[in-house]
Design a protein around this motif. Structure first.
Motif, short mmCIF file in Angstrom:
data_model
loop_
_atom_site.label_atom_id
_atom_site.label_comp_id
_atom_site.label_asym_id
_atom_site.label_seq_id
_atom_site.Cartn_x
_atom_site.Cartn_y
_atom_site.Cartn_z
N UNK A 71 -7.41 -2.41 1.34
CA UNK A 71 -6.87 -3.27 0.29
C UNK A 71 -5.42 -3.64 0.57
N UNK A 72 -4.61 -2.64 0.91
CA UNK A 72 -3.18 -2.88 1.12
C UNK A 72 -2.91 -3.69 2.38
N UNK A 73 -3.63 -3.41 3.46
CA UNK A 73 -3.36 -4.10 4.72
C UNK A 73 -3.67 -5.59 4.60
N UNK A 74 -4.75 -5.92 3.91
CA UNK A 74 -5.15 -7.32 3.80
C UNK A 74 -4.19 -8.11 2.91
N UNK A 75 -3.98 -7.62 1.70
CA UNK A 75 -3.16 -8.34 0.73
C UNK A 75 -1.70 -8.40 1.18
N UNK A 76 -1.16 -7.28 1.63
CA UNK A 76 0.26 -7.21 1.95
C UNK A 76 0.58 -7.96 3.24
N UNK A 77 -0.36 -8.01 4.17
CA UNK A 77 -0.14 -8.79 5.39
C UNK A 77 -0.09 -10.28 5.07
N UNK A 78 -0.97 -10.75 4.17
CA UNK A 78 -0.94 -12.15 3.76
C UNK A 78 0.39 -12.49 3.09
N UNK A 79 0.86 -11.57 2.26
CA UNK A 79 2.14 -11.79 1.59
C UNK A 79 3.29 -11.87 2.59
N UNK B 47 -1.60 -16.09 -7.43
CA UNK B 47 -0.81 -15.92 -8.66
C UNK B 47 -0.27 -14.50 -8.79
N UNK B 48 0.85 -14.37 -9.49
CA UNK B 48 1.51 -13.06 -9.62
C UNK B 48 0.63 -12.00 -10.25
N UNK B 49 -0.22 -12.40 -11.20
CA UNK B 49 -1.05 -11.40 -11.87
C UNK B 49 -2.04 -10.76 -10.91
N UNK B 50 -2.45 -11.49 -9.86
CA UNK B 50 -3.36 -10.91 -8.86
C UNK B 50 -2.65 -9.84 -8.02
N UNK B 51 -1.35 -10.02 -7.81
CA UNK B 51 -0.57 -9.02 -7.09
C UNK B 51 -0.49 -7.74 -7.91
N UNK B 52 -0.21 -7.89 -9.19
CA UNK B 52 -0.15 -6.72 -10.07
C UNK B 52 -1.51 -6.03 -10.18
N UNK C 147 7.33 -8.96 -9.81
CA UNK C 147 8.08 -7.88 -10.46
C UNK C 147 9.53 -8.24 -10.72
N UNK C 148 9.94 -9.43 -10.31
CA UNK C 148 11.34 -9.83 -10.44
C UNK C 148 11.78 -9.86 -11.90
N UNK C 149 10.99 -10.49 -12.77
CA UNK C 149 11.39 -10.62 -14.17
C UNK C 149 11.59 -9.25 -14.81
#
Length: 535
Positions: free
Chosen positions: A115-123, A86-91, A63-65
């Motif tokens: 969904x949020x706990x898995x992805x956001x913890x990895x990040x 990749x960034x598109x997977x985050x979006x 989301x930086x850009x």
């Protein structure tokens, strides 16, 4: 002598000036820099910058850009973190969350947490594995952490390990939940304080109070084992002691909550919890020429502003039958409708509808021709409608939107439509009722007057208190509640002692009376036997 007196006055004036905070370096973590969380936090950031401070946002590379290209946010610095995907997977993750909008509420909540706990913890782990990140944290005087992403607490542990003296501020962009209030030292009473995502009112019957308590237990268990557990594991791998994430907020200097009691349910707060509702509200700016002409063409009937949020602006491709349903309802209305819709259907919309991929929402709500606001129930949109005095039709889809809907109905600001009961007739009837019934506009105007009758704006109030804890710390405002055990806090030991005293007292009275009665009976019986013998 006069010169000496003047010198004393000048010295006294100098000494009486309040302690000024020099330009402070402040780090803000507002989820990923996406959506309403970022917009609320950025309003505080703007106020801090206006006061001469340096504000850095911790923001996702996905989301930086988008943010850095917006002139509105050009006065911020950015600490950009990358992802293991990749960034598109985050979006896509956030799009997937919104695709769950029209499923059952309980199933939706569990799926979102997974969904949020898995992805956001990895990040989070990917961010903290950056060896240079720790050194880049040096030099910050304060950190404001959105509680929606627990990674902020691990960042705090890094600062502690380096013995940095940093003022810590927590912010919740939603109506507060029991864990946030308890961690701040505020009380939470299940009899009149609804748990987050329940959509309950503050005046509850027995069944609702039971539902409220059970939901809170469910949220705590699910939060500990599903949402927070991955971060505890990350902390262990990084060498931090085991962290209880909710209680880790208990010694923060400041807690900001995005509510205003003009429209919020009433409950007690500890001194270190500051309501800053209305972070995204502002005086309306002029509309573009084309949009202004469309609004003015509505005549005395006015316009309705309609949005289901940024992601569901693509609802044409997600749920095309719902687009048809809304269009059928709008066709019957005398008002004109401004609808946030990114992709147009392959058929023509009604002539009284203007579809736009993005809405200047605050400016439209502040326009004198706006008669109603129909939307999904986000907290920022709720406060913008309250500020501008616009009646609301709310269609809660997920999360805290159910809670916002409960406040709208309880306050008399508008009406709710259940998402699983949507049809063209209900949409038409509800909008007509809210626009034609003057009671909704009367309440909205009263709430608007209260919102505007403030000594400072919500972002300025938040900035003031952030400066305050940078200067003085927040320990003096901290409630001692979290220093007590469960038994001490609920006075269970005191009640047990008093119960024991009462039981012992009653036992003494009982056995004393029993002894006395027994002795009296024996003496009466003995006297009677002696009397019969003498006769």
């Amino acid at each position: 002598m006069a010169s000496f007196s003047l010198l004393l006055i000048l010295l006294g004036s100098f000494c009486s000036k309040p302690l000024k905070v020099e330009a402070a370096n402040i780090l803000i973590s507002a989820l990923y820099g996406e959506g309403s969380h970022f917009l609320a936090a950025s309003a505080i950031g703007q106020s801090l910058v206006a006061r001469g401070h340096n504000v850095t946002f911790l923001i996702s590379s996905a989301y930086y850009e988008h943010r850095v290209k917006n002139p509105k946010f050009s006065n911020f610095s950015y600490e950009v973190f990358k992802h293991p995907v990749p960034n598109h997977e985050v979006r896509e993750m956030f799009k997937t969350l919104n695709n769950l909008a029209f499923v059952n509420q309980d199933k939706q909540f569990i799926e979102m947490m997974k969904l949020m706990s898995k992805r956001m913890a990895h990040d989070c782990e990917f961010l903290l594995s950056d060896k240079q990140f720790e050194s880049r944290l040096e030099g910050f005087d304060a950190m404001m952490l959105d509680i929606s992403w627990p990674c902020g607490l691990l960042i705090r542990e890094i600062l502690r390990r380096n013995e940095n003296s940093v003022a810590m501020i927590a912010i919740t962009p939603t109506p507060p939940w029991s864990g946030f209030l308890s961690a701040s030292g505020s009380s939470f009473n299940y009899a009149y304080q609804p748990e987050i995502t329940t959509g309950l009112p503050n005046k509850m019957n027995f069944a609702q109070r039971l539902h409220n308590l059970c939901s809170s237990i469910f949220v705590k268990i699910l939060g500990d084992f599903l949402f927070y557990a991955p971060y505890s594991e990350i902390g262990k791998r990084l060498g931090f002691p085991e962290i209880h994430f909710v209680h880790s907020y208990s010694d923060f200097d400041l807690h900001l909550t995005n509510v205003d009691f003009a429209s919020e349910f009433i409950y007690p707060l500890a001194p270190n919890v500051i309501p800053v509702g209305g972070l995204t509200v502002a005086a309306p700016a002029p509309l573009g020429k084309e949009l202004e002409e469309f609004v003015q063409s509505s005549g005395e009937h006015g316009v309705i502003v309609f949005t289901l949020g940024t992601y569901l602006a693509s609802i044409t491709t997600i749920r095309p039958e719902i687009v048809t349903m809304f269009a059928e309802a709008f066709r019957r209305l005398p008002q004109k409708v401004i609808w946030q819709l990114k992709e147009l259907p392959d058929w023509e919309l009604p002539s009284n509808v203007k579809a736009m991929p993005w809405l200047p929402q605050n400016d439209l709500l502040g326009h004198p021709k706006t008669r109603a606001f129909m939307y999904q129930g986000g907290n920022n949109g709720f406060q913008e409608a309250c500020y501008h005095g616009v009646p609301i039709v709310v269609i809660p889809l997920q999360g805290d939107q159910y809670d916002v809907a409960a406040r709208i109905e309880a306050r008399g600001l508008g009406k709710k439509i259940e998402k699983l009961e949507l049809n063209a007739e209900i949409i038409y009837e509800t909008l007509t009722e809210v626009i034609k019934n003057p009671s909704y506009k009367k309440v909205a105007d009263q709430v608007s007057a209260i919102y505007k009758d403030q000594p400072m704006s919500a972002p300025d109030r938040a900035a003031f208190w952030i400066e305050h804890v940078i200067k003085f710390g927040g320990a003096y405002m901290r409630s001692p509640a979290n220093d007590l055990t469960f038994i001490q806090y609920h006075l269970l030991d005191v009640y047990a002692f008093l119960t024991a005293v009462i039981v012992i007292f009653l036992a003494v009275v009982y056995y004393t009376l029993k002894f006395c009665l027994t002795r009296c009976c024996r003496m009466i019986g003995l006297g009677s036997s002696r009397k019969s013998k003498t006769e």
